[in-house]
Design an enzyme around this catalytic site. Structure first.
Site, short mmCIF file in Angstrom:
data_model
loop_
_atom_site.label_atom_id
_atom_site.label_comp_id
_atom_site.label_asym_id
_atom_site.label_seq_id
_atom_site.Cartn_x
_atom_site.Cartn_y
_atom_site.Cartn_z
N SER A 21 1.10 -3.76 -8.20
CA SER A 21 1.34 -2.50 -7.32
C SER A 21 2.63 -1.99 -7.69
CB SER A 21 0.85 -2.88 -5.75
OG SER A 21 0.79 -1.69 -5.29
N ASN A 22 3.00 -1.29 -6.61
CA ASN A 22 4.50 -0.71 -6.86
C ASN A 22 4.95 -0.36 -5.41
OD1 ASN A 22 3.71 2.17 -5.69
ND2 ASN A 22 2.30 2.12 -7.43
N ARG A 23 6.15 0.15 -5.36
CA ARG A 23 6.98 0.39 -4.03
C ARG A 23 6.58 1.62 -2.99
NH1 ARG A 23 11.19 -3.21 -4.11
NH2 ARG A 23 11.83 -3.74 -6.28
N SER A 24 5.45 2.30 -3.53
CA SER A 24 5.00 3.43 -2.73
C SER A 24 4.81 2.92 -1.44
CB SER A 24 4.04 4.03 -3.25
OG SER A 24 3.45 5.20 -2.31
N ALA A 89 1.12 7.13 -5.88
CA ALA A 89 1.66 6.23 -6.99
C ALA A 89 0.63 5.50 -7.63
CB ALA A 89 2.98 5.41 -6.58
#
Ligand code: CTP
Length: 218
Positions: A21-24, A89
């Site tokens: 996943s990512n930091r959104s 994102a």
């Protein structure tokens, strides 16, 4: 006015307990959805997994997990949208194989094979109806304007909101943001550092200056 906004990250499973996943945090997209509801617009929020409460007054909330879920939901909701803002994102890659059982560790290293996900915004640009306003975001660490303008063109967008990442106070995991809006007609609008709520209001004001009344169709 029916507006569809995507927000948050996607999660691409590796096995039943792990994902990419990512930091959104979803904050920018949720702020856009709140600002749209405040303007009296019929607002659909398509959200990846986030820890935020849904804004009150939404016409619809679609919860998704993966990029594939996001693609399906956005293409469906886009069919009768006057405006679409792709703020999520979306993960660009996902594991080729999703293990059915939890992967066990071994002494050696591990290589994860990835494949590209669908570029949802690119797909939406290809099926865009005339009169439909399509807006993307561009998160960049460098050459912000060059990359943003490239995405605007390549994805057939009407507007792109570019913001820097890796800069304190801007972009992911921040309560504030600074954005530059570029339009297909060549406009460039700088929105200096402010709360994501204020930035959201300004984005809507600029991209839809005449879209304020409830029930209006573009
Ligand atoms: N986006 C999308 N589907 C993807 C990846 C991105 O719809 N699989 C959308 C995002 O929601 C955003 C825009 O495309 O509105 C730009 O995302 P960004 O990550 O900045 O750009 P990419 O197109 O992924 O290009 P790159 O990672 O090379 O910068």
């Amino acid at each position: 006015m029916r507006i569809v906004i995507s927000a948050g990250p996607t999660r691409e499973p590796i096995d039943p307990v792990r994902f990419l996943s990512n930091r959104s945090t979803g904050r920018m997209g949720y702020a856009l959805a709140s600002a749209a509801v405040k303007r009296g617009w019929e607002t659909i929020l398509v959200s990846g997994p986030v820890a935020l409460a849904a804004p009150e007054g939404l016409a619809g909330l679609v919860r998704v997990e993966t990029a594939a879920d996001m693609a399906e939901a956005m293409k469906r909701e886009a069919q009768n949208a006057d405006c679409i803002i792709m703020c999520a994102a979306v993960a660009d890659y996902r594991p080729v194989k999703v293990a059915e059982r939890k992967l066990k560790k071994s002494d050696g290293g591990m290589v994860l094979e990835l494949e590209p996900t669908e570029d949802v915004l690119l797909s939406l640009g290809r099926i865009k109806r005339s009169g439909q306003l399509l807006v993307g975001f561009a998160a960049e660490t460098d050459a912000v304007e060059t990359y943003a303008l490239d995405k605007l063109k390549r994805k057939n967008l009407d507007w792109i909101a570019a913001n820097r990442v890796g800069v304190p106070g801007e972009g992911f995991e921040s309560e504030t943001n600074a954005v530059v809006l570029f339009s297909r007609r060549g406009e460039k609008i700088v929105l200096p550092l402010d709360s994501k709520e204020k930035i959201a209001g300004q984005i809507l004001e600029r991209i839809l200056p005449d879209g304020r009344r409830q029930g209006d169709r573009l």
